[in-house]
Motif scaffolding. Structure first.
Motif, PDB file in Angstrom:
ATOM      1  N   THR A 157     -67.927 -13.667  24.805  1.00  0.00           N
ATOM      2  CA  THR A 157     -68.242 -12.419  25.432  1.00  0.00           C
ATOM      3  C   THR A 157     -67.546 -11.211  24.340  1.00  0.00           C
ATOM      4  N   THR A 158     -66.814 -11.935  23.372  1.00  0.00           N
ATOM      5  CA  THR A 158     -66.199 -10.829  22.441  1.00  0.00           C
ATOM      6  C   THR A 158     -66.458 -11.543  20.884  1.00  0.00           C
ATOM      7  N   ASN A 159     -66.469 -10.515  19.954  1.00  0.00           N
ATOM      8  CA  ASN A 159     -66.586 -10.938  18.523  1.00  0.00           C
ATOM      9  C   ASN A 159     -64.975 -11.170  18.097  1.00  0.00           C
ATOM     10  N   ALA A 160     -63.912 -10.964  18.776  1.00  0.00           N
ATOM     11  CA  ALA A 160     -62.642 -10.964  18.285  1.00  0.00           C
ATOM     12  C   ALA A 160     -62.591 -12.417  17.946  1.00  0.00           C
ATOM     13  N   ARG A 161     -61.414 -12.638  16.976  1.00  0.00           N
ATOM     14  CA  ARG A 161     -61.102 -13.920  16.515  1.00  0.00           C
ATOM     15  C   ARG A 161     -59.893 -14.688  17.516  1.00  0.00           C
ATOM     16  N   ILE A 162     -60.617 -15.291  18.725  1.00  0.00           N
ATOM     17  CA  ILE A 162     -59.582 -15.764  19.566  1.00  0.00           C
ATOM     18  C   ILE A 162     -59.828 -17.311  19.721  1.00  0.00           C
ATOM     19  N   CYS A 163     -58.710 -18.149  19.950  1.00  0.00           N
ATOM     20  CA  CYS A 163     -59.137 -19.405  20.251  1.00  0.00           C
ATOM     21  C   CYS A 163     -59.473 -20.242  18.990  1.00  0.00           C
ATOM     22  N   GLY A 177     -51.615 -27.152  11.008  1.00  0.00           N
ATOM     23  CA  GLY A 177     -50.357 -26.655  10.879  1.00  0.00           C
ATOM     24  C   GLY A 177     -49.959 -25.278  10.933  1.00  0.00           C
ATOM     25  N   ALA A 178     -49.391 -24.606   9.805  1.00  0.00           N
ATOM     26  CA  ALA A 178     -49.152 -23.228  10.056  1.00  0.00           C
ATOM     27  C   ALA A 178     -50.164 -22.245   9.507  1.00  0.00           C
ATOM     28  N   ARG A 179     -51.437 -22.746   9.223  1.00  0.00           N
ATOM     29  CA  ARG A 179     -52.743 -22.262   8.529  1.00  0.00           C
ATOM     30  C   ARG A 179     -53.886 -22.280   9.283  1.00  0.00           C
ATOM     31  N   TYR A 180     -54.674 -21.248   8.850  1.00  0.00           N
ATOM     32  CA  TYR A 180     -56.068 -21.249   9.452  1.00  0.00           C
ATOM     33  C   TYR A 180     -56.849 -22.549   9.183  1.00  0.00           C
ATOM     34  N   LYS A 181     -57.681 -23.090  10.289  1.00  0.00           N
ATOM     35  CA  LYS A 181     -58.547 -24.069   9.884  1.00  0.00           C
ATOM     36  C   LYS A 181     -59.613 -23.665   8.755  1.00  0.00           C
ATOM     37  N   THR A 182     -60.077 -24.457   7.853  1.00  0.00           N
ATOM     38  CA  THR A 182     -60.962 -24.215   6.888  1.00  0.00           C
ATOM     39  C   THR A 182     -62.019 -23.390   7.350  1.00  0.00           C
ATOM     40  N   LYS A 183     -62.764 -23.756   8.463  1.00  0.00           N
ATOM     41  CA  LYS A 183     -63.931 -23.106   8.910  1.00  0.00           C
ATOM     42  C   LYS A 183     -63.499 -21.629   9.497  1.00  0.00           C
ATOM     43  N   THR A 184     -62.536 -21.525   9.768  1.00  0.00           N
ATOM     44  CA  THR A 184     -62.121 -20.113  10.400  1.00  0.00           C
ATOM     45  C   THR A 184     -61.733 -19.275   9.058  1.00  0.00           C
ATOM     46  N   LEU A 185     -61.001 -19.715   8.105  1.00  0.00           N
ATOM     47  CA  LEU A 185     -60.702 -19.023   6.927  1.00  0.00           C
ATOM     48  C   LEU A 185     -61.956 -18.648   6.307  1.00  0.00           C
TER      49      LEU A 185
END
Length: 235
Positions: A14-20, A25-33
């Motif tokens: 229901t949102t375009n926001a980057r949630i969940c 580790g301390a970094r974004y996942k590769t797909k998210t990045l």
């Protein structure tokens, strides 16, 4: 825990926001990045691209330009994007309908793709709706290198009752096609920005342009009735 997982899945739909999005580790996942970088590239392209003027010509918009000379200057000098040369103002006065009830303006703003994607649908709905209500329409005007305050200069030049600016929004990290409509009753550069009524997030995944066009016509009707706009207009 399973209940929480279902709630998060519903929220993501229901949102375009980057949630969940999770993490490694301390970094974004590769797909998210990679998605973040791709969306950032879309935003950059939106700012640095140009309106397809064949669309503007098809709609018979009268074309003018602010004092800005190029894209680099547009980004660096917002003040120049709010002004016209004296020659341009005279050209507007000599070639456009004077004292219209409604003056429609389109401006590239910070997202040219927003104009390319939305201007045809929204303009036809607005034009037909306003004509059906008997309003005198001004000559539609397209402004290259436009900032919002250009609507005030055009309103003053043509003595328009209501001025409507359709302009590309500053792109976010999800779309480069979002457009806003700024409307004002007797718009003037002597008035504050609070004179403007705004409909924002106009694009297919926000408020679709056809729906937004009908909403804008309704708001214009209210402004004509109340003879006011912005924070003074109680909706």
């Amino acid at each position: 825990m399973n209940m929480d997982c279902e709630v998060y899945k519903h929220m993501k739909k229901t949102t375009n926001a980057r949630i969940c999005v999770g993490r490694a580790g301390a970094r974004y996942k590769t797909k998210t990045l990679l998605k973040l970088r791709a969306d950032h590239a879309v935003a950059m392209d939106a700012v640095w691209s140009y309106v397809d003027e064949t669309i503007i010509d098809k709609l018979n918009f009268f074309k003018v330009k602010t004092l800005v000379m190029n894209k680099e200057q547009y980004i660096q000098r917002p003040d120049l994007g709010r002004k016209f040369s004296e020659e341009t103002i005279e050209c507007i006065k000599n070639n456009c309908i004077k004292s219209p009830d409604v003056q429609i303006i389109a401006g590239d703003g910070l997202s040219s793709p927003a104009i390319n994607a939305n201007i045809e649908d929204i303009y036809y709905i607005m034009r037909d709706g306003l004509k059906a209500k008997g309003y005198k329409m001004g000559t539609p005007i397209f402004v290259k290198y436009a900032r919002v305050a250009t609507m005030d200069k055009i309103s003053e030049a043509l003595n328009a009752k209501i001025t409507v600016l359709l302009v590309g929004e500053r792109p976010g990290l999800d779309t480069g096609e979002s457009m806003s409509s700024y409307m004002a009753y007797e718009a003037s550069s002597s008035k504050s920005e609070s004179q403007r009524t705004v409909v924002s997030n106009i694009y297919q995944n926000g408020t679709p342009p056809v729906e937004a066009g009908a909403q804008i016509v309704h708001l214009i009707e209210l402004m004509m009735l109340e003879k006011k706009s912005g924070i003074d207009l109680k909706i």
